[in-house]
Enzyme design. Sequence first.
Site, PDB file in Angstrom:
ATOM      1  CB  CYS A  38      -0.945  -0.021   1.198  1.00 22.18           C
ATOM      2  SG  CYS A  38      -0.115  -0.129   2.796  1.00 22.18           S
ATOM      3  CG  HIS A 589       8.120 -17.008 -21.285  1.00 23.13           C
ATOM      4  ND1 HIS A 589       6.869 -16.466 -21.451  1.00 23.13           N
ATOM      5  CD2 HIS A 589       8.516 -16.673 -20.031  1.00 23.13           C
ATOM      6  CE1 HIS A 589       6.514 -15.815 -20.356  1.00 23.13           C
ATOM      7  NE2 HIS A 589       7.494 -15.937 -19.464  1.00 23.13           N
TER       8      HIS A 589
END
Length: 667
Positions: A38, A589
Site C-alpha cells: 500500500c 516461455h
Amino acid sequence: MKHVYQGGYEMAYDWTASARRLLKGVGGEQNVINMTHCATRIRLQLKDESKVDEAALRADPKVITTVSAGGQYQIVVGNDVPLLYDAIIGISNIGSAEATGSADSADASDGNEPAGKQQNLAMRFIAMISSIFLPIIWVLSGTGLVSALLLILVKLNVLGTTSQTYIILHAIGDSVLYFLPVFLAATSAKRFKSNQFVAMAIACALIYPSVITLASAKSVHFIGIPVAIVNYTYTVIPIIITIWAASKLEHVLNKYLPSNLRNFLSPMLVVLITVPLVLLTIGPLSSWCAEGLANGLEWLWGKAPIVGGLILGAAWQPLVVFGIHWGVWPVIINDIALNGFSHLSAPLLPAVFGMCGAVLGVFLKTKNKHLKELAGPATITGVFAGITEPAIYGVTLPLRRPFIYAVIGGGVGGAIAAAGGGGTTAFALPGGLTIPVYIGVGNFSLEMIGTGVAAVIAFILTLTVGFKDIPEDSAASVAAEAGTDADHVGDAQADASLAAAPAVASATATATQTATETKVIAVGAPATGTVVALQNIADQIFASGALGQGAGVNPSDGRVVAPVSGTVITAMPHAFGIQTDDGVEVLVHIGIDTVKLNGEGFQSAATQGQRVEAGDLLSTVDLAHIAQAGFDTTVITVVTNSQQFVDVVPTDATTVNAGEPLLSVVA
C-alpha cells in the site's frame, strides 16, 4: 531517498540488497503466499510466521518496523515502499504460483488462509475489501483533491457551477467516483480470478445511460418480470457481489464449454445471464443493504454524534497500527455515493493531526539525534499527505506514551468535529491538502477547531507529561548497522566481479575453440504454427534480446514440446529452462505475462531435474483460455547464454511444425 557513500562518490541505495535481506528474514521466498503493498507497507501472507526473523528485518536500515495483523505480516517502509517492492519482484517469483510450489497457494490471495492459521470472517472480509480497493485508492484520492480544489474556486466565486470550465473540471474530479463500478469490476475480477474485460462489460451495462433512465420510470419489466431498477453509478457493494457471482458462472462455463466455442460463448453467456440477474435480484438487495448500513451510521451520528466521533477519532490510529483502517473507506465511499457526503470522515482529520501533534512534540523534546531525524519528516508527511505510518512506527509507538497522547487528542477532537456535523463531500485521505473537502458539510469551524484541539492536546501532553527518551547510543548502534550494510555494498560488488571472472574466461575459451572448430546445434520449434521474429514479439524484454537470441511461434494448437534434449533446470507452468549436454541453455516461455494466470490453463508434463529428449511433451496449454484472459499466446524460444556462442540464427521458414528446426546455434 537515503544514499551511501563509498570512496568519495555518492551511490544510490542498493534496494536489491534490502530485498534479499527481507526475503531471508521472512523465511525465504517459499514461505510467501502472496505479496502486495500500500502507501507505506509491504503486506505479506505467509505460510508459517514462526519462520520470521523479526530482529533481522528490523535491523535493515530501510525498515521502520514490522507488525502482524489482519492475517498479514506487514513490513513498514514508508514512502520508499514501491522501490523495495519492485526490488523484491525483480529477484523472486512472488506473485506467481511457482513461488509457493503449489497450485493451492494461488488461492491464498482470494482469501484462503495459510495452513495452520485460520482468519475469522471479519478479517477475511477486510482482506478482500482491501485488495479490491488498494489498486485504485490513490486515483480516488487524487481526483478527490481535484474536487476539493474546484469547491474552493466555487466558494471564492472564481467559477460558477454553470460555466464550461467548471463542467470540465467537475468531470475530472467526479468521473472516477461516478464510474466506480467499472473500476471495482476490474479489481474484483482480478481478486476472484475471472476475466477483467467481461467484468467491466457487466459494469458498463449496469450504468448504461438508457438503463439509468429506466430508474425514473413508474414500472419496468424484463421479459414480463417486474424489475426494480437502481442507479448503479457511484455504488460499491452491488458490483463486488455481482462480479463474485459472475466469476463462479464463468468458471463453470469455462470448464464445460468446448474449447472451440469457449472463447466467445463464455463471455456472451456470462454477460447475458449476469446483467438481468443483477437487475432482478442482487442489485436491489445489495443496494438496500448498503443504504441501510449508511442510514444506520447516519442514525448513530444523528442520535449521538459526539460518541461516534469520540470512538472513531480515538480508534483510527490503532486501526492504522493493525493495518485494517482501509476497511473503513468503503463505507465512507458508499456513504458519499448515496448521500453526497459522509459524516464518518469528520473524526479522521482530528485523528491524523493528533498524531502529527504528538510527533512534533517528540521532535522538539527528544535529545536523540536519530529520533529527531525521523520525527521531522514524519510530521511533514502527516500534516500535508495524511500518511501517519512513519510517525507511528518510527516515533510514537516505540515511545508508547506519545501514541497514547495522539489517541486521546484524536478522540477529543473527533468528538468536537462530529458534534458540529462535519464530514466530507468527496473521497480524500485526511490531511492538510485535502481540508477543502470538509467544506460544505456541517459546521466547518467546529471541524477545524476539533482538528486543532486534537493536535494541541497531543502536542502539550507530549511536551509536559513527556516520555522516556531513547538513549543516543541506541541510535548510534542503528547507524552502525546501517554502515555495515553500506560496506556490504562494496563487498557484493567485489564478489560479483570475482564471480564474473570465470564466465569471462569461459566465453574466451569458447571463442578460441570456435577459431579451430565450428559446430552447429539445432534447436527445434516447441510448437506448430507461424514463426514470429524476435524483434516482433510483443514484449520489450524478449524483443530487445536482453534474455538472449531466439524466435517465437504463434501456436495453432496447445501442444508444447522440448526443442532440445537435455536437463530441465527450470519448470514453471508457463516456462521451462533446458540445458543441453553441449551447454546450450534454452528457455521456452509460453505466452506473454502469463505468469499472472497462476498456472491456470497449463498442464505441465515435465518437472525440474527431469531428463527430456527433443520432442518430448513439456506442457498442454489451453490457448483459448489464455487468449480469453487477454494474454498473447506466442511461444517464445531463446538461448539465454547466447553471448557464449558465435551466433544464434533463426530459421527462414514462415511456418514450422513442432520439432522442426527453429534456431541454429553456432558454437
